[in-house]
Scaffold this active site. Structure first.
Site, PDB file in Angstrom:
ATOM      1  N   ILE A  62       0.844  -1.198   0.000  1.00  0.00           N
ATOM      2  CA  ILE A  62       0.000   0.000   0.000  1.00  0.00           C
ATOM      3  C   ILE A  62       0.877   1.246   0.000  1.00  0.00           C
ATOM      4  CG2 ILE A  62      -1.626   1.359   1.361  1.00  0.00           C
ATOM      5  CD1 ILE A  62      -2.789  -1.276   2.421  1.00  0.00           C
ATOM      6  N   LYS A  66       9.670   5.954   5.446  1.00  0.00           N
ATOM      7  CA  LYS A  66      11.039   5.880   5.955  1.00  0.00           C
ATOM      8  C   LYS A  66      11.145   4.802   7.025  1.00  0.00           C
ATOM      9  CE  LYS A  66      11.615  10.034   7.417  1.00  0.00           C
ATOM     10  NZ  LYS A  66      10.337  10.667   7.013  1.00  0.00           N
ATOM     11  N   GLU A  67      10.096   4.703   7.839  1.00  0.00           N
ATOM     12  CA  GLU A  67      10.161   3.782   8.975  1.00  0.00           C
ATOM     13  C   GLU A  67       9.399   2.486   8.790  1.00  0.00           C
ATOM     14  OE1 GLU A  67       9.178   7.147  10.752  1.00  0.00           O
ATOM     15  OE2 GLU A  67      11.301   7.564  10.956  1.00  0.00           O
ATOM     16  N   GLU A 151      -7.012  -3.157  11.106  1.00  0.00           N
ATOM     17  CA  GLU A 151      -8.165  -3.059  10.219  1.00  0.00           C
ATOM     18  C   GLU A 151      -7.753  -2.327   8.939  1.00  0.00           C
ATOM     19  OE1 GLU A 151     -12.568  -0.840  10.497  1.00  0.00           O
ATOM     20  OE2 GLU A 151     -11.202  -0.832  12.192  1.00  0.00           O
ATOM     21  N   ASP A 195       1.290  13.820  15.575  1.00  0.00           N
ATOM     22  CA  ASP A 195       1.669  13.943  14.155  1.00  0.00           C
ATOM     23  C   ASP A 195       0.409  14.103  13.313  1.00  0.00           C
ATOM     24  OD1 ASP A 195       3.269  14.140  11.925  1.00  0.00           O
ATOM     25  OD2 ASP A 195       3.621  11.987  11.729  1.00  0.00           O
ATOM     26  N   ASN A 200      -1.908  11.960   7.656  1.00  0.00           N
ATOM     27  CA  ASN A 200      -2.272  10.897   8.595  1.00  0.00           C
ATOM     28  C   ASN A 200      -3.761  10.833   8.890  1.00  0.00           C
ATOM     29  OD1 ASN A 200       0.270   9.772   8.813  1.00  0.00           O
ATOM     30  ND2 ASN A 200       0.916  11.234  10.381  1.00  0.00           N
ATOM     31  N   ASP A 212      -1.676   6.339  12.162  1.00  0.00           N
ATOM     32  CA  ASP A 212      -0.273   6.629  12.474  1.00  0.00           C
ATOM     33  C   ASP A 212      -0.085   7.188  13.898  1.00  0.00           C
ATOM     34  OD1 ASP A 212       2.381   6.684  11.942  1.00  0.00           O
ATOM     35  OD2 ASP A 212       2.317   8.229  10.400  1.00  0.00           O
TER      36      ASP A 212
END
Ligand SMILES: Nc1ncnc2c1ncn2[C@@H]1O[C@H](COP(=O)(O)OP(=O)(O)OP(=O)(O)O)[C@@H](O)[C@H]1O
Ligand SMILES: [Mg+2]
Length: 258
Positions: A62, A66-67, A151, A195, A200, A212
């Site tokens: 998807i 970076k993480e 989900e 964030d 997000n 997130d």
């Protein structure tokens, strides 16, 4: 010994990973990406989650960040999103070459991995806590080491869009709704998202979903209020950009006032 066990395990799940082995329609899923995301211990975690029935097959990617990479997967109970956090990144690798091999400082790789695992637990618990308190976030279903199963927001064709990728019919209504969500996160869940942005937030089945939450912190974290104000500021900036008269002071008061 370890190699053999790994080979056996890999051949057992290989056919369930076709979507990430470069056999799909996604050209960026080449061997390099696969190696970056699915190191031996990650594959082992995926294997366990498959054995337990939380994941059946991993179908297609998807998003890559970076993480973490996020994949669409199927499970016994339907579609799920699988977020796999990288156990190593470029910065860490850069530092490692100066430490690895120095007998005075061993076990660094393992400690880094443990830190990533704690981060995944943190995202899992933050999502559960928000959801329990009425915040619209995807249900976090299961974690194992650096892998989080949640989900899935989307349909067979692809994930639902992020807020920044859509034009909103009634920005004022959405602004008020998101402000209510921020208020719930702060007052009911006792957290600051930390964030909050149109990256997000996903628009799924006509509603705004917040995602997130790895970085979200509890209210008594020393920077919680700073993060909260930044979240509200970002939301107000989004609203203003979309022609809504959003007042930062008023919005902040609404979020924190009991
Ligand atoms: N539950 C989900 N269902 C469908 N798509 C999702 C889901 N969660 C995340 N995504 C997609 O994956 C992208 C990345 O997810 P997320 O924001 O959680 O990770 P990230 O931004 O890579 O994490 P980080 O902030 O650590 O870099 C999202 O922008 C969204 O498009
Ligand atoms: Mg994100």
């Amino acid at each position: 010994m370890k190699e053999k066990k790994y080979a056996t395990m890999f051949s057992a799940i290989e056919h369930k990973l076709t979507g990430v082995l470069g056999q799909g329609q996604y050209d960026w899923v080449d061997r390099r990406v696969f190696d970056q995301v699915f190191d031996q211990s990650t594959l082992m975690s995926v294997f366990k989650l498959m054995q337990q029935g939380h994941i059946d097959t991993i179908e297609w990617p998807i998003a890559r960040g970076k993480e973490a990479h996020v994949f669409f997967a199927k499970s016994q109970s339907g579609p799920v999103a699988v977020k796999i956090f990288h156990t190593s990144n470029a910065v860490f690798k850069g530092l490692m070459q100066y430490i690895e091999g120095d007998p005075r400082f061993g076990g660094l790789r393992r400690r880094h991995r443990e830190l990533v695992n704690v981060w995944v637990q943190k995202e899992h618990r933050n999502l559960m806590r928000m959801r329990k308190n009425g915040v619209r976030v995807p249900e976090s279903l299961m974690t194992r080491n650096n892998v989080l199963v949640m989900e899935y927001l989307g349909d067979e064709n692809g994930p639902s869009p992020r807020l920044r990728d859509v034009t909103v019919d009634d920005p004022e209504k959405l602004f008020k709704e998101l402000l209510r969500q921020l208020r719930m996160i702060w007052q009911d869940a006792g957290l600051a998202h930390a964030d909050f942005s149109d990256y997000n937030i996903m628009i799924h089945q006509g509603e705004a979903w917040i995602i997130d939450a790895g970085q979200s912190v509890v209210q008594n974290h020393p920077k919680a209020k700073e993060f909260l104000v930044r979240d509200v500021t970002r939301l107000c900036q989004w609203a203003q950009k979309n022609g809504v008269e959003a007042d930062l002071a008023e919005a902040t008061l609404f979020v924190i006032e009991e």
